[in-house]
Enzyme design. Structure first.
Site, PDB file in Angstrom:
ATOM      1  N   LYS A  80      57.029  67.464  14.588  1.00  0.00           N
ATOM      2  CA  LYS A  80      56.201  67.469  13.386  1.00  0.00           C
ATOM      3  C   LYS A  80      55.283  68.673  13.476  1.00  0.00           C
ATOM      4  CE  LYS A  80      55.339  64.377   9.991  1.00  0.00           C
ATOM      5  NZ  LYS A  80      56.166  63.425   9.297  1.00  0.00           N
ATOM      6  N   GLY A 188      52.618  49.824  -4.491  1.00  0.00           N
ATOM      7  CA  GLY A 188      52.888  51.265  -4.592  1.00  0.00           C
ATOM      8  C   GLY A 188      54.186  51.517  -5.332  1.00  0.00           C
ATOM      9  N   GLY A 190      55.517  54.439  -6.582  1.00  0.00           N
ATOM     10  CA  GLY A 190      55.676  55.884  -6.664  1.00  0.00           C
ATOM     11  C   GLY A 190      57.143  56.271  -6.590  1.00  0.00           C
ATOM     12  N   ASN A 191      57.405  57.408  -5.977  1.00  0.00           N
ATOM     13  CA  ASN A 191      58.783  57.911  -5.907  1.00  0.00           C
ATOM     14  C   ASN A 191      59.738  56.921  -5.271  1.00  0.00           C
ATOM     15  OD1 ASN A 191      58.534  60.474  -7.101  1.00  0.00           O
ATOM     16  ND2 ASN A 191      57.468  61.211  -5.272  1.00  0.00           N
ATOM     17  N   VAL A 192      59.307  56.318  -4.185  1.00  0.00           N
ATOM     18  CA  VAL A 192      60.182  55.367  -3.498  1.00  0.00           C
ATOM     19  C   VAL A 192      60.045  53.974  -4.116  1.00  0.00           C
ATOM     20  CG1 VAL A 192      60.724  54.260  -1.301  1.00  0.00           C
ATOM     21  CG2 VAL A 192      60.049  56.674  -1.327  1.00  0.00           C
ATOM     22  N   TYR A 194      59.186  52.805  -7.034  1.00  0.00           N
ATOM     23  CA  TYR A 194      59.802  52.544  -8.340  1.00  0.00           C
ATOM     24  C   TYR A 194      61.322  52.370  -8.193  1.00  0.00           C
ATOM     25  CZ  TYR A 194      61.483  52.858 -13.055  1.00  0.00           C
ATOM     26  OH  TYR A 194      62.125  52.563 -14.231  1.00  0.00           O
TER      27      TYR A 194
HETATM   28  P1  NAD Z   1      54.306  58.544  -3.750  1.00  0.00           P
HETATM   29  O1  NAD Z   1      53.038  59.295  -3.570  1.00  0.00           O
HETATM   30  O2  NAD Z   1      55.312  59.021  -4.741  1.00  0.00           O
HETATM   31  O3  NAD Z   1      54.003  57.017  -4.109  1.00  0.00           O
HETATM   32  C1  NAD Z   1      52.963  56.290  -3.536  1.00  0.00           C
HETATM   33  C2  NAD Z   1      52.420  55.383  -4.629  1.00  0.00           C
HETATM   34  O4  NAD Z   1      51.459  54.513  -4.041  1.00  0.00           O
HETATM   35  C3  NAD Z   1      51.701  56.152  -5.755  1.00  0.00           C
HETATM   36  O5  NAD Z   1      52.186  55.706  -7.008  1.00  0.00           O
HETATM   37  C4  NAD Z   1      50.232  55.798  -5.533  1.00  0.00           C
HETATM   38  O6  NAD Z   1      49.533  55.760  -6.738  1.00  0.00           O
HETATM   39  C5  NAD Z   1      50.348  54.438  -4.902  1.00  0.00           C
HETATM   40  N1  NAD Z   1      49.199  54.023  -4.099  1.00  0.00           N
HETATM   41  C6  NAD Z   1      48.418  54.766  -3.287  1.00  0.00           C
HETATM   42  N2  NAD Z   1      47.482  53.984  -2.708  1.00  0.00           N
HETATM   43  C7  NAD Z   1      47.707  52.738  -3.161  1.00  0.00           C
HETATM   44  C8  NAD Z   1      47.089  51.494  -2.927  1.00  0.00           C
HETATM   45  N3  NAD Z   1      46.024  51.373  -2.150  1.00  0.00           N
HETATM   46  N4  NAD Z   1      47.599  50.401  -3.544  1.00  0.00           N
HETATM   47  C9  NAD Z   1      48.657  50.500  -4.369  1.00  0.00           C
HETATM   48  N5  NAD Z   1      49.271  51.668  -4.641  1.00  0.00           N
HETATM   49  C10 NAD Z   1      48.793  52.767  -4.048  1.00  0.00           C
HETATM   50  O7  NAD Z   1      54.927  58.455  -2.286  1.00  0.00           O
HETATM   51  P2  NAD Z   1      56.410  58.038  -1.892  1.00  0.00           P
HETATM   52  O8  NAD Z   1      57.198  59.261  -1.629  1.00  0.00           O
HETATM   53  O9  NAD Z   1      56.909  57.003  -2.860  1.00  0.00           O
HETATM   54  O10 NAD Z   1      56.169  57.355  -0.479  1.00  0.00           O
HETATM   55  C11 NAD Z   1      55.667  56.021  -0.386  1.00  0.00           C
HETATM   56  C12 NAD Z   1      55.529  55.637   1.085  1.00  0.00           C
HETATM   57  O11 NAD Z   1      56.797  55.726   1.729  1.00  0.00           O
HETATM   58  C13 NAD Z   1      54.593  56.544   1.883  1.00  0.00           C
HETATM   59  O12 NAD Z   1      53.970  55.778   2.878  1.00  0.00           O
HETATM   60  C14 NAD Z   1      55.545  57.517   2.543  1.00  0.00           C
HETATM   61  O13 NAD Z   1      54.999  58.056   3.736  1.00  0.00           O
HETATM   62  C15 NAD Z   1      56.701  56.602   2.845  1.00  0.00           C
HETATM   63  N6  NAD Z   1      57.981  57.322   2.995  1.00  0.00           N
HETATM   64  C16 NAD Z   1      58.469  58.069   1.965  1.00  0.00           C
HETATM   65  C17 NAD Z   1      59.671  58.732   2.127  1.00  0.00           C
HETATM   66  C18 NAD Z   1      60.267  59.549   1.008  1.00  0.00           C
HETATM   67  O14 NAD Z   1      61.453  59.891   1.084  1.00  0.00           O
HETATM   68  N7  NAD Z   1      59.534  59.839  -0.051  1.00  0.00           N
HETATM   69  C19 NAD Z   1      60.384  58.651   3.333  1.00  0.00           C
HETATM   70  C20 NAD Z   1      59.872  57.849   4.361  1.00  0.00           C
HETATM   71  C21 NAD Z   1      58.658  57.194   4.174  1.00  0.00           C
END
Ligand code: NAD
Length: 362
Positions: A80, A188, A190-192, A194
């Site tokens: 990292k 949450g 978000g990207n994942v 939803y």
């Molecule tokens: P993202 O930023 O697109 O989505 C996160 C969502 O959580 C947002 O909509 C945000 O508004 C919401 N949020 C933040 N704080 C909150 C809270 N206290 N209560 C409720 N909602 C809250 O991020 P993502 O890419 O969807 O990733 C989500 C999680 O998955 C993160 O922890 C990330 O580290 C983990 N992750 C993501 C990936 C990936 O491929 N994107 C891979 C491995 C792990």
């Protein structure tokens, strides 16, 4: 600031510090273990309060990547990088180019992907000076649809497969495609989150959702028929599955005694506040799908961007997350030990006894 005796050092193989006064870049690359292949992990940019904070973060995250990639059976090691600075104030093209040269100086030992504070365009700027960046090329995704390189769809699908495995073990739901009536709370959207919610809805699950951004929550309500719930409520609903998909440390001394879900299985990184919280979940009879196992779809997707692979191959590899979790849940029940402990042990078996691999190059 100690290094070799640092609490998070854990026999890291390599640690590099880089300072470029001209661009203001101060960065650390940590490589935990390369016995399975070159280290791949995100490049985070964050306004750390001190060098020590940055070092602690990079060491902890780097070690986590070794375990994640080993459990996903990828020929990758764990690493990292962190850039010390505020991405909104200090990120310039010159700084990112300097980071690209820093990456290049390690000769392919470490490959950077996006992380919080960096984006695909940022990685592309670094990529002007090195081929050691990943997750930047548009190509067909694991589902055959065009993909920008964003790993979120693969992460969401892997998490869905992981939930199928967990509900089979805990609730005896043996048909993975029929989750009719399964109740799931998603924190949450978000990207994942939803995309995960959409997979669950398609399989018949009933969703309760919360997101701090109202428009994200409304989207799930309008498009997926989810029930909106409050910030305090979402973790503590009497549901079959709680899927944390926002931030880390949600499983802690305060929350665990109040959980009513039978299963905790979501994509968020570092869900356990302390490693030992997997024991607290286990004592309460809650089946926990270790986050670094269930959310590995993204790194699997990025791996195939580097080595090449048809969508079917990527999809199959992501689906193997279910088999890995089956093994973890079975061993946990057999040995009477928490799933997190079993996952760590399984990962160590895979990276400590793996023949040194040339893996991918640059
Ligand atoms: P993202 O930023 O697109 O989505 C996160 C969502 O959580 C947002 O909509 C945000 O508004 C919401 N949020 C933040 N704080 C909150 C809270 N206290 N209560 C409720 N909602 C809250 O991020 P993502 O890419 O969807 O990733 C989500 C999680 O998955 C993160 O922890 C990330 O580290 C983990 N992750 C993501 C990936 C990936 O491929 N994107 C891979 C491995 C792990």
């Amino acid at each position: 600031m100690s290094v070799f005796t640092h609490a998070e050092f854990d026999n890291h193989q390599h640690l590099s510090f880089h300072c470029d006064p001209e661009t203001g870049l101060r960065a650390i690359i940590a490589i935990h273990n390369t016995s399975r292949g070159p280290a791949l992990g995100g490049c985070r940019m964050f306004p750390y309060g001190s060098d020590d904070e940055a070092l602690t973060d990079v060491l902890r995250l780097s070690r986590g990547m070794t375990y994640k990639s080993a459990l996903a059976n990828l020929d990758l090691g764990g690493g990292k990088s962190v850039i010390i600075g505020d991405p909104r104030k200090h990120k310039t093209e010159a700084l990112l180019e300097s980071m690209g040269r820093f990456l290049e100086s390690l000769g392919g030992l470490y490959i950077a992907a996006e992380d919080s504070g960096t984006s695909v365009p940022d990685l592309k700027v670094m990529g002007r000076h090195t081929a050691n960046v990943a997750g930047v090329s548009p190509r067909p995704g694991f589902d055959g649809r065009p993909s920008s390189g964003d790993p979120s769809p693969a992460t969401a699908y892997g998490t869905f497969v992981g939930i199928q495995s967990a509900v089979k073990h805990k609730l005896g739901r043996t048909d993975p495609n029929d989750l009719e009536g399964l109740t799931v709370a998603v924190q949450g959207i978000g990207n994942v989150g939803y995309r995960l919610a959409r997979h669950l809805r398609d399989a018949g699950a009933k969703l309760s959702v919360f997101d701090i951004h109202r428009e994200n929550m409304n989207r799930a309500v309008d498009e997926l028929g989810a029930t909106p719930v409050g910030a305090e409520e979402v973790l503590f609903l009497p549901v079959d599955v709680l899927a944390p998909c926002a931030m880390g440390a949600v499983l802690n001394d305060e929350s665990i005694p109040r959980l009513q879900a039978s299963v905790v299985a979501g994509a968020a990184n570092n869900q356990l506040y302390r490693t030992s919280h997997d024991h607290s979940l286990w004592q309460r009879g809650i089946l926990y799908a270790p986050d670094f196992v269930i959310n590995a779809g993204g790194i699997i997707d990025i791996y195939y961007e580097r080595v090449g692979g048809e969508p079917d191959v990527v999809r199959q590899h992501v689906e193997n997350i279910g088999e890995t979790l089956d093994e973890i849940f079975t061993r946990s029940a057999r040995d009477g030990r928490p799933t997190g402990q079993i996952a760590n042990q399984l990962a160590e078996e895979r990276f400590e006894h793996h023949p040194a691999s040339a893996g991918m190059s640059g």
